[in-house]
Design a protein around this motif. Structure first.
Motif, PDB file in Angstrom:
ATOM      1  N   ASN A  88       3.814 -35.820 -38.091  1.00 57.77           N
ATOM      2  CA  ASN A  88       2.519 -36.063 -39.061  1.00 57.77           C
ATOM      3  C   ASN A  88       1.812 -34.670 -38.995  1.00 57.77           C
ATOM      4  O   ASN A  88       2.213 -33.721 -38.255  1.00 57.77           O
ATOM      5  CB  ASN A  88       1.758 -36.920 -38.403  1.00 57.77           C
ATOM      6  CG  ASN A  88       0.460 -37.453 -39.086  1.00 57.77           C
ATOM      7  OD1 ASN A  88       0.483 -37.371 -40.418  1.00 57.77           O
ATOM      8  ND2 ASN A  88      -0.593 -37.718 -38.589  1.00 57.77           N
ATOM      9  N   GLY A  90      -2.002 -32.763 -41.019  1.00 53.82           N
ATOM     10  CA  GLY A  90      -2.939 -33.013 -42.183  1.00 53.82           C
ATOM     11  C   GLY A  90      -2.492 -32.910 -43.597  1.00 53.82           C
ATOM     12  O   GLY A  90      -1.258 -32.665 -43.713  1.00 53.82           O
ATOM     13  N   ASN A 113       3.635 -29.607 -44.627  1.00 50.92           N
ATOM     14  CA  ASN A 113       4.010 -30.821 -44.759  1.00 50.92           C
ATOM     15  C   ASN A 113       5.508 -30.805 -45.202  1.00 50.92           C
ATOM     16  O   ASN A 113       5.928 -32.212 -45.294  1.00 50.92           O
ATOM     17  CB  ASN A 113       3.270 -31.458 -46.162  1.00 50.92           C
ATOM     18  CG  ASN A 113       1.779 -31.976 -45.829  1.00 50.92           C
ATOM     19  OD1 ASN A 113       0.874 -31.233 -46.548  1.00 50.92           O
ATOM     20  ND2 ASN A 113       1.475 -32.452 -44.711  1.00 50.92           N
ATOM     21  N   THR A 140       4.447 -39.522 -44.303  1.00 50.93           N
ATOM     22  CA  THR A 140       4.690 -38.566 -45.459  1.00 50.93           C
ATOM     23  C   THR A 140       3.266 -39.245 -46.651  1.00 50.93           C
ATOM     24  O   THR A 140       2.184 -39.131 -46.078  1.00 50.93           O
ATOM     25  CB  THR A 140       5.786 -38.472 -46.302  1.00 50.93           C
ATOM     26  OG1 THR A 140       6.398 -39.820 -46.636  1.00 50.93           O
ATOM     27  CG2 THR A 140       6.996 -38.175 -45.471  1.00 50.93           C
ATOM     28  N   THR A 189      -9.289 -43.850 -43.645  1.00 46.52           N
ATOM     29  CA  THR A 189      -9.075 -42.466 -42.660  1.00 46.52           C
ATOM     30  C   THR A 189     -10.124 -41.379 -43.185  1.00 46.52           C
ATOM     31  O   THR A 189     -10.712 -41.506 -44.423  1.00 46.52           O
ATOM     32  CB  THR A 189      -8.048 -41.962 -42.582  1.00 46.52           C
ATOM     33  OG1 THR A 189      -7.584 -41.156 -43.656  1.00 46.52           O
ATOM     34  CG2 THR A 189      -6.700 -42.929 -42.270  1.00 46.52           C
TER      35      THR A 189
HETATM   36  P1  NAP Z   1      -6.927 -37.520 -40.932  1.00 39.53           P
HETATM   37  O1  NAP Z   1      -7.852 -38.972 -40.997  1.00 39.53           O
HETATM   38  O2  NAP Z   1      -7.634 -36.644 -41.632  1.00 39.53           O
HETATM   39  O3  NAP Z   1      -6.350 -37.228 -39.682  1.00 39.53           O
HETATM   40  C1  NAP Z   1      -5.650 -36.373 -39.719  1.00 39.53           C
HETATM   41  C2  NAP Z   1      -5.499 -36.097 -38.064  1.00 39.53           C
HETATM   42  O4  NAP Z   1      -4.432 -34.883 -37.982  1.00 39.53           O
HETATM   43  C3  NAP Z   1      -6.439 -35.608 -37.206  1.00 39.53           C
HETATM   44  O5  NAP Z   1      -6.370 -35.960 -35.982  1.00 39.53           O
HETATM   45  C4  NAP Z   1      -6.484 -33.978 -37.058  1.00 39.53           C
HETATM   46  O6  NAP Z   1      -7.200 -33.592 -36.068  1.00 39.53           O
HETATM   47  C5  NAP Z   1      -4.954 -33.868 -37.357  1.00 39.53           C
HETATM   48  N1  NAP Z   1      -4.380 -32.421 -37.876  1.00 39.53           N
HETATM   49  C6  NAP Z   1      -4.776 -32.122 -38.850  1.00 39.53           C
HETATM   50  N2  NAP Z   1      -4.189 -30.990 -39.238  1.00 39.53           N
HETATM   51  C7  NAP Z   1      -3.483 -30.635 -37.868  1.00 39.53           C
HETATM   52  C8  NAP Z   1      -2.808 -29.666 -37.666  1.00 39.53           C
HETATM   53  N3  NAP Z   1      -2.437 -28.625 -38.588  1.00 39.53           N
HETATM   54  N4  NAP Z   1      -2.206 -29.604 -36.360  1.00 39.53           N
HETATM   55  C9  NAP Z   1      -2.447 -30.578 -35.678  1.00 39.53           C
HETATM   56  N5  NAP Z   1      -3.413 -31.473 -35.915  1.00 39.53           N
HETATM   57  C10 NAP Z   1      -3.783 -31.484 -37.327  1.00 39.53           C
HETATM   58  O7  NAP Z   1      -5.802 -37.861 -42.147  1.00 39.53           O
HETATM   59  P2  NAP Z   1      -4.865 -39.024 -42.116  1.00 39.53           P
HETATM   60  O8  NAP Z   1      -5.531 -40.036 -43.195  1.00 39.53           O
HETATM   61  O9  NAP Z   1      -4.468 -39.860 -40.920  1.00 39.53           O
HETATM   62  O10 NAP Z   1      -3.707 -38.546 -43.055  1.00 39.53           O
HETATM   63  C11 NAP Z   1      -2.311 -38.300 -42.183  1.00 39.53           C
HETATM   64  C12 NAP Z   1      -1.282 -37.799 -43.284  1.00 39.53           C
HETATM   65  O11 NAP Z   1      -1.105 -38.830 -44.059  1.00 39.53           O
HETATM   66  C13 NAP Z   1      -1.804 -36.559 -43.931  1.00 39.53           C
HETATM   67  O12 NAP Z   1      -0.736 -35.735 -44.021  1.00 39.53           O
HETATM   68  C14 NAP Z   1      -2.105 -37.445 -45.563  1.00 39.53           C
HETATM   69  O13 NAP Z   1      -2.211 -36.362 -46.498  1.00 39.53           O
HETATM   70  C15 NAP Z   1      -1.297 -38.314 -45.315  1.00 39.53           C
HETATM   71  N6  NAP Z   1      -1.788 -39.497 -46.201  1.00 39.53           N
HETATM   72  C16 NAP Z   1      -2.753 -40.261 -45.846  1.00 39.53           C
HETATM   73  C17 NAP Z   1      -3.304 -41.253 -46.634  1.00 39.53           C
HETATM   74  C18 NAP Z   1      -4.321 -42.007 -46.204  1.00 39.53           C
HETATM   75  O14 NAP Z   1      -4.576 -43.149 -47.049  1.00 39.53           O
HETATM   76  N7  NAP Z   1      -5.018 -42.089 -45.247  1.00 39.53           N
HETATM   77  C19 NAP Z   1      -2.604 -41.500 -47.886  1.00 39.53           C
HETATM   78  C20 NAP Z   1      -1.444 -40.739 -48.257  1.00 39.53           C
HETATM   79  C21 NAP Z   1      -1.005 -39.820 -47.393  1.00 39.53           C
HETATM   80  P3  NAP Z   1      -7.692 -31.942 -36.225  1.00 39.53           P
HETATM   81  O15 NAP Z   1      -8.290 -31.760 -37.518  1.00 39.53           O
HETATM   82  O16 NAP Z   1      -8.541 -31.835 -35.195  1.00 39.53           O
HETATM   83  O17 NAP Z   1      -6.728 -30.952 -36.062  1.00 39.53           O
END
Ligand code: NAP
Length: 248
Positions: A88, A90, A113, A140, A189
């Motif tokens: 996973n 960001g 990614n 993803t 999120t």
């Molecule tokens: P989120 O709520 O923003 O959480 C992201 C987490 O990843 C945080 O713990 C963040 O902590 C960590 N992170 C971000 N960049 C990082 C890096 N370079 N190295 C290490 N840790 C990192 O995001 P999320 O919604 O859970 O999304 C997770 C993934 O699913 C993303 O790729 C997102 O695009 C994808 N996604 C999410 C959704 C959704 O509905 N939530 C839908 C489609 C796709 P720090 O910033 O402190 O590092």
């Protein structure tokens, strides 16, 4: 339902919040020891505390190949091996073709990614094959199935990664290692709040009538890591409340 993975060891990347945190929490609830990382030391320590004694916090940036490799090396050393990888990171910045004129932006998104997950797979799967047991679940996006407007970087990187995962899954299937991806649609999120502002009205755009609960998503990850899921590999499963309108 007994998942049969108590005592297994998992590296869960990008897990202080959101879907990564939920995956780590669900695995830990099944008795899995989880090494979790994010870039912020205080937040990853707080996340580990919320998960409980099965969680080991690590500061790491999986946005680069080097950072992803470093996290897996540290996690493997702390756990004594890695049976489960939850890949996973960001998400990349928003924008469409016209807005993103810099080709390097695509390179950065691919590293974040796609390449970072490829590096984590390279660092974990060979030992899983040797042990004849392993689980890889990549988080993803539904964008790999149905591109999302204004997210061209995500759409492009996730599609490439999905091709990689499918290829690897078939290559390692006979060694007890499964490789799958979960494709989240809208979940509650910080990422979604950042992209869409108040996510309150978004639920109306989803057939289920609401956006997803990260904790439910985390339990989907845990199920794919279970013993019972041993015959599920090479899949890319939408978790989207019915948002994808295609037939497969
Ligand atoms: P989120 O709520 O923003 O959480 C992201 C987490 O990843 C945080 O713990 C963040 O902590 C960590 N992170 C971000 N960049 C990082 C890096 N370079 N190295 C290490 N840790 C990192 O995001 P999320 O919604 O859970 O999304 C997770 C993934 O699913 C993303 O790729 C997102 O695009 C994808 N996604 C999410 C959704 C959704 O509905 N939530 C839908 C489609 C796709 P720090 O910033 O402190 O590092």
């Amino acid at each position: 339902m007994e998942l049969g993975i108590a005592g297994r060891r998992a590296a869960v990347a990008a897990a202080s919040k959101g879907l990564g945190f939920a995956a780590a929490a669900a695995l830990a609830a099944e008795g899995v020891e989880v090494a979790i990382c994010s870039r912020n030391a205080d937040e990853i320590a707080a996340a580990a505390q919320r998960i409980g004694p099965n969680a080991i916090p690590m500061v790491g940036d999986v946005g680069t190949v080097a950072g992803a490799g470093a996290f897996i090396a540290e996690a493997g050393a702390a756990l004594g091996g890695i049976d489960i990888l939850v890949a996973n990171a960001g998400g990349p910045p928003p924008g469409d073709f016209g807005a993103i004129a810099d080709v390097d932006a695509y390179a950065r998104a691919f590293e974040l990614n796609a390449l970072s997950t490829i590096a984590m797979c390279q660092a974990t799967i060979p030992a899983m094959r040797d042990r004849q047991w392993g689980r890889v679940v990549a988080i993803t996006s539904i964008a790999a199935r149905q591109p999302i407007a204004n997210l061209i970087l995500s759409n492009t990187a996730r599609a490439g990664l999905t091709g990689f995962l499918k290829t690897v899954a078939r290559e390692v299937a006979a060694d007890g290692v499964t490789v799958n991806s979960l494709q989240p649609g809208l979940h509650a999120t910080e990422r979604i709040a950042g992209l869409h502002g108040d996510a309150g009205g978004l639920g109306a755009t989803v057939p289920a009538g609401r956006i997803g609960n990260p904790a439910d998503f985390g339990r989907m990850v845990a199920f794919l890591c279970s013993e019972s899921a041993n015959y599920v590999t090479g899949t890319a499963i939408p978790v989207d409340g019915g948002a994808d309108a295609g037939l497969q």
